[in-house]
Motif scaffolding. Structure first.
Motif, PDB file in Angstrom:
ATOM      1  N   THR A  47       0.468  -1.714   0.070  1.00 13.34           N
ATOM      2  CA  THR A  47       0.281  -0.212   0.169  1.00 13.34           C
ATOM      3  C   THR A  47       0.566   1.101   0.305  1.00 13.34           C
ATOM      4  O   THR A  47       0.260   2.295  -0.828  1.00 13.34           O
ATOM      5  CB  THR A  47      -1.006  -0.425   0.996  1.00 13.34           C
ATOM      6  OG1 THR A  47      -1.695  -1.045   0.715  1.00 13.34           O
ATOM      7  CG2 THR A  47      -1.718   1.187   0.997  1.00 13.34           C
ATOM      8  N   ASP A 162      -5.926  -0.853  -4.766  1.00 12.01           N
ATOM      9  CA  ASP A 162      -5.111  -1.383  -3.929  1.00 12.01           C
ATOM     10  C   ASP A 162      -6.273  -2.677  -3.152  1.00 12.01           C
ATOM     11  O   ASP A 162      -7.271  -2.516  -3.131  1.00 12.01           O
ATOM     12  CB  ASP A 162      -5.658  -0.352  -2.567  1.00 12.01           C
ATOM     13  CG  ASP A 162      -4.757  -0.858  -1.315  1.00 12.01           C
ATOM     14  OD1 ASP A 162      -4.108  -2.118  -1.363  1.00 12.01           O
ATOM     15  OD2 ASP A 162      -4.247   0.312  -0.794  1.00 12.01           O
ATOM     16  N   GLU A 163      -6.048  -4.177  -2.869  1.00  9.12           N
ATOM     17  CA  GLU A 163      -6.753  -4.059  -2.727  1.00  9.12           C
ATOM     18  C   GLU A 163      -8.455  -4.509  -2.876  1.00  9.12           C
ATOM     19  O   GLU A 163      -8.989  -4.834  -2.459  1.00  9.12           O
ATOM     20  CB  GLU A 163      -6.857  -5.435  -1.779  1.00  9.12           C
ATOM     21  CG  GLU A 163      -5.450  -5.253  -1.235  1.00  9.12           C
ATOM     22  CD  GLU A 163      -4.814  -6.345   0.064  1.00  9.12           C
ATOM     23  OE1 GLU A 163      -5.938  -7.156   0.023  1.00  9.12           O
ATOM     24  OE2 GLU A 163      -3.963  -6.217   0.036  1.00  9.12           O
TER      25      GLU A 163
END
Ligand SMILES: Nc1ncnc2c1ncn2[C@@H]1O[C@H](COP(=O)(O)OP(=O)(O)OP(=O)(O)O)[C@@H](O)[C@H]1O
Ligand SMILES: [Mg+2]
Lengths: 370, 271
Positions: A47, A162-163
């Motif tokens: 991240t 992001d995920e």
């Protein structure tokens, strides 16, 4: 094609002086149109890396270059990126169409064109009929798609995810995986994709960057990362693996792709065939994937075989897993099930492999591996 | 088990008892309001209970009572200004407290909320001592400063509550999409925290409108607000005009709260 879209040079982030860097001199270059997965365990700096590329966070040192231009110090709202957050981060007080239009408004796109592009973006994610819905009236999967449409409608220089799938249930995750990949390929958006799910990375990515402790352990196409892991960590993190400590005895001639066959000695078990980079000597770790190990009740003809007792059999329907004890070592093998006579618990089994399937990890292990 | 109640009396016999207790509490809380309401229609010349006859004369008297009208005028000037100013400084303060990490954060947080804990009489006394040399006593500025001081914690609190439940990545998303800081605040942050801001504003308005102690100390002689004049009035004559005024004020507050509730849900904002 094949031009470099994004280069990350020696990127480092230290959250506070004295702390270990969260991202440590990271280097990576991403080709135009590629989807690159940043893959690694929790806390490895995925991240952090993504946020620095987005411009949401200043790097401690190093630089980020997009299309040949250094954007390290370009403010976040001038970078023209598109990002999808884990929580989707849709604006709760706007409806779906207003959410998607936001980026276009910021770019002062004329109202008519805005409407056209919003409609096109919503059609792309197959949610054109929800344009007037309130955000909170959407399911997780729908929110996910709206977030994707909102990021893509501005034709971003880079798409950052992001995920994006971690909040969805298993079934939907699989559908969205294919959908995101196909949209990404259709739009040709160069994409950075953060995930800690190896299947996701192997399935979707053109390149995988395996991260560990703020460093990239390996950067390459999925097959390479899986078949030819640079380090113990990579082999262990992606898929399942048997590790054996081996001493290189001799080089046995060329294999494919510039690699060499080797004769290696495994303590207490004898000598075996393996494959690896040219010029290897000394002690290394050998990695063999469970499904590349043949298990049989009869001694095979080839030389690469280990004899042991089956300690455990696990049946999943498609596959049959064996845990075979050979001395103090426990090896795992995996076979496709068939109606033929299968080895059972307590049987003596012979595990064998092709030399090309036993890969010598080029880096010497830190200490004596188990 | 679906929808477990938050508070559940354990014993079966407790249930009716609990009901009675709640009922009594409501009665206890609303009794003063009820009595004021009844007394405001009482024909008796002096404030008393139980009532003796029915009349509208106290309501008719109100517009002619200059003490009340002057006080009302001053209060209606002060309260909106206080509300505006306290929002202008309270909302950014709450934003800073929520969004930035800094050393004195904890200390500052308790400092911002401290006026809630200090008796207003202490605050009032301090303000008088401070204002006299500055020639701020008996000025609007003086009252406004005092009221801002006591309403500030409310605005900070309600805004902080809204901020705590909001998703900061919305702001990040807006910035990435090209919005500058001001646009992010205006188009994303403010609409998201709006319930808390409005709740804070309403509370600030009502507190300022209702406040007597500071107004009394700071500006009794020059700019008496409505509560100050009510106090003075009751000191001199104890008739039911005050009760009539109270009923009007209660209705006024009620209307404000209902409107706000209708428009954007005050209950949701205060939760
Ligand atoms: N604001 C912060 N202040 C201090 N340290 C931080 C901060 N944010 C992250 N870290 C640390 O930096 C490291 C990397 O964090 P990061 O969030 O990039 O990990 P990640 O790979 O995204 O993990 P996950 O898969 O759990 O999301 C972690 O050790 C984390 O504790
Ligand atoms: Mg993360």
């Amino acid at each position: 094609m094949n031009s470099t879209k994004l280069s990350i040079v020696d990127l480092t982030k230290r959250y506070a002086p004295g702390l270990e860097p969260a991202v440590d001199r990271l280097n990576m270059s991403v080709e135009e149109g590629h989807l690159v997965a940043l893959l690694g365990p929790s806390g490895c700096g995925k991240t952090t890396t993504l946020r620095m590329v987005a411009g949401l966070m200043d790097p401690t040192s190093g630089s980020i270059v997009v299309d040949g231009k250094d954007i390290t110090h370009t403010p976040v709202n001038k970078r023209g990126m598109g990002m999808v957050f884990q929580s989707y981060a849709l604006f709760p007080h706007m409806d779906v169409a207003q959410n998607v239009a936001f980026g276009l408004q910021m770019r002062k796109v004329p109202a008519k064109e805005q409407a056209k592009r919003v409609a096109a973006a919503l059609d792309m994610v197959q949610l054109g009929h929800l344009a007037k819905r309130k955000v909170r009236e959407l399911s997780g999967g729908q929110q996910q798609r709206i977030a994707l449409a909102r990021a893509l409608v501005v034709e971003p220089t880079l798409l950052l995810l992001d995920e994006p799938l971690s909040n969805l249930d298993a079934k939907l995750r699989e559908t969205m995986r294919t959908e995101i990949r196909s949209i990404q390929q259709r739009t040709g958006a160069t994409t950075l994709f953060v995930t800690h799910d190896q299947d996701e990375a192997l399935d979707m990515a053109d390149r995988i960057a395996v991260m560990n402790g703020g460093l990239i352990e390996q950067f390459g196409p999925p097959t390479e990362v899986y078949e030819r892991p640079n380090t113990h960590f990579v082999a262990n993190f992606i898929g399942q693996a048997n590790f054996l400590t081996a001493n290189v005895v001799s080089e046995n001639g060329p294999a494919t792709d510039g690699e060499r066959y080797y004769k290696v000695d495994i303590e207490g078990l004898g000598t075996f065939g393996a494959v690896g980079h040219p010029g290897l000597t000394g002690t290394h770790e050998l990695v063999i994937r469970p499904q590349r190990l043949q298990a049989s009740l009869h001694a095979p003809l080839g030389a690469n075989s280990i004899t042991g007792t089956i300690e455990r059999v696990s049946y999943t329907g498609d596959t049959l897993g064996f845990s075979v004890r050979a001395g103090e070592r426990l090896l795992h093998a995996q076979l496709m099930t068939s109606s033929a006579d299968m080895p059972r618990q307590g049987d003596t089994a012979h595990l064998s492999w092709e030399a090309a399937d036993a890969y010598i990890i080029p880096k010497t292990p830190q200490g004596p591996a188990s | 088990m679906a929808e477990a109640p938050l508070f559940k009396p354990k014993l079966k016999v407790g249930k009716p008892l609990f009901g009675i207790l709640v009922f009594l509490m409501y009665v206890f809380l609303s009794a003063p309001l009820l009595i004021v309401f009844i007394v405001s229609f009482d024909s008796n010349q002096f404030l008393s209970f139980p009532p003796q006859g029915f009349t509208f004369k106290w309501y008719e008297l109100l517009p002619k009572e200059t003490t009340f009208m002057n006080g009302l005028r001053i209060s209606l000037i002060v309260a909106p200004i206080v509300t505006l100013i306290v929002l202008l400084i309270g909302v950014p303060a709450a934003l800073a407290l929520d969004r930035f990490e800094f050393k004195a954060k904890g200390a500052l947080q308790s400092f911002f909320l401290s006026p809630l804990l200090i008796p207003s009489i202490v605050l009032a006394l301090g303000l008088v001592l401070l204002f006299s040399p500055l020639r701020l006593t008996n000025t609007y500025a003086g009252i406004v400063i005092g009221h801002v001081a006591i309403t500030f914690p409310f605005v900070v609190r309600t805004t902080l509550m809204s901020l705590a439940t909001s998703d900061t990545s919305c702001e990040a998303a807006a910035r990435i999409l090209g919005a500058n800081s001001w646009t992010v605040f205006r188009r994303i942050t403010l609409p998201i925290i709006q319930p808390g801001v409005i709740a804070g504003g309403v509370i600030a308005f009502i507190v300022s409108f209702d406040e007597a102690v500071i107004s009394l100390f700071v500006a009794e002689s020059g700019l008496p607000t409505l509560p100050v004049n009510v106090l003075r009035y009751v000191e001199n004559q104890a008739d039911a005009a005050v009760a009539a005024l109270s009923v009007i004020l209660i209705l006024f507050s009620l209307v404000v709260v209902v409107i706000v509730e209708r428009v954007m849900g005050l209950r949701k904002a205060l939760r």
